[in-house]
Design a protein around this motif. Structure first.
Motif, mmCIF file in Angstrom:
data_model
loop_
_atom_site.group_PDB
_atom_site.id
_atom_site.type_symbol
_atom_site.label_atom_id
_atom_site.label_comp_id
_atom_site.label_asym_id
_atom_site.label_seq_id
_atom_site.Cartn_x
_atom_site.Cartn_y
_atom_site.Cartn_z
ATOM 1 N N LEU A 133 14.272 3.673 3.823
ATOM 2 C CA LEU A 133 12.808 3.790 3.706
ATOM 3 C C LEU A 133 12.148 2.775 4.621
ATOM 4 N N PRO A 176 0.804 -1.223 0.000
ATOM 5 C CA PRO A 176 0.000 0.000 0.000
ATOM 6 C C PRO A 176 0.834 1.270 0.000
ATOM 7 N N GLY A 177 2.140 1.156 0.352
ATOM 8 C CA GLY A 177 2.958 2.363 0.326
ATOM 9 C C GLY A 177 4.150 2.322 1.252
ATOM 10 N N LEU A 178 4.744 3.508 1.419
ATOM 11 C CA LEU A 178 5.969 3.692 2.197
ATOM 12 C C LEU A 178 5.740 4.795 3.220
ATOM 13 N N ARG A 179 6.286 4.596 4.410
ATOM 14 C CA ARG A 179 6.132 5.623 5.449
ATOM 15 C C ARG A 179 6.970 6.852 5.120
ATOM 16 N N TYR A 180 8.179 6.624 4.589
ATOM 17 C CA TYR A 180 9.063 7.717 4.165
ATOM 18 C C TYR A 180 10.129 7.142 3.264
ATOM 19 N N VAL A 181 10.826 8.016 2.551
ATOM 20 C CA VAL A 181 12.014 7.648 1.772
ATOM 21 C C VAL A 181 13.058 8.736 1.977
#
Lengths: 146, 146
Positions: free
Chosen positions: A135, A80-85
């Motif tokens: 990430l 569903p996605g990434l918290r940060y990169v």
């Protein structure tokens, strides 16, 4: 690996992936045609003193290492996605990138027991041990109902 | 565009980028070799009922649209990272992806006046107006000292 094999604190290491200039140019020409990714001569005069890889290619390399080392044969089906990169340092032609992935959490969904949810941090280092990618990703697994 | 042309609330639209099955397979084979990205037959039997693109390729396409529409000819030189990334819906072969980028902030660094810092949200929609990518990126610009 299977979802059941992941546990918090677990560390998975993989690589190195050696990234050549030709691969940097091929990716950037198609997806990130900024001069510091596509023009070695211009890049030599730029802030980094040479060509650097697109950050998206660095992400893609982390994905490849994760896919081979941890997701091959698993029940993984999506993210569903990434918290940060973060891209703290540039990647240059010839860099040998190695992955350190650490599991932050691995649990079954409360509302859907056949859904496994893995949160993990992926960090890529170059051959000088400088971090070039950091990430936190979520990966989803489709489990049997038991 | 030049850094001075960006301002909060500004919207930049670009695309469509039509993503074919061959390009999905080429990217995934190299960078994200999970079966639902690389094997159309197996993917047809999977949760999404067909092949889907790697989320990293979706990011790369957003980058291409941003590079062409907003960063070409700019003072952009790097990105330190992304606040978050979301992949709310899958991307399928033949999807026509269009970008809506919105500037959240554009300022000169307090400590380094030649550094321009742009924060912007990039959203990609498919031809059915479903969001397939949502992220917030920071882009850095090297400005003249005045």
């Amino acid at each position: 690996m299977k979802f059941a094999e992941f546990h918090p604190g677990q560390v998975i290491e993989a690589g190195p992936y050696v990234l050549g200039e030709e691969e940097i140019l091929a990716f950037a020409t198609r997806y990130d045609p900024q001069w510091f990714h596509t023009d070695p001569d211009a890049a030599a005069e730029g802030l980094f003193g040479g060509l650097i890889a697109s950050g998206w290619q660095t992400c893609a390399i982390a994905m490849r290492l994760v896919a081979d080392a941890a997701l091959a044969g698993s029940e993984s089906f999506a993210s569903p996605g990434l918290r940060y990169v973060k891209w703290p340092n540039p990647v240059r032609p010839g860099d040998a990138l190695r992955l350190r992935a650490e599991v932050l959490s691995a649990r079954r969904s409360d509302s859907k027991k056949t859904l496994g949810i893995l949160e993990w941090q992926w960090v890529l280092f170059n051959q000088h041990d400088a971090v070039v990618l950091d990430l936190v990703a979520t990966s989803l697994f489709r489990l049997n109902d038991h």
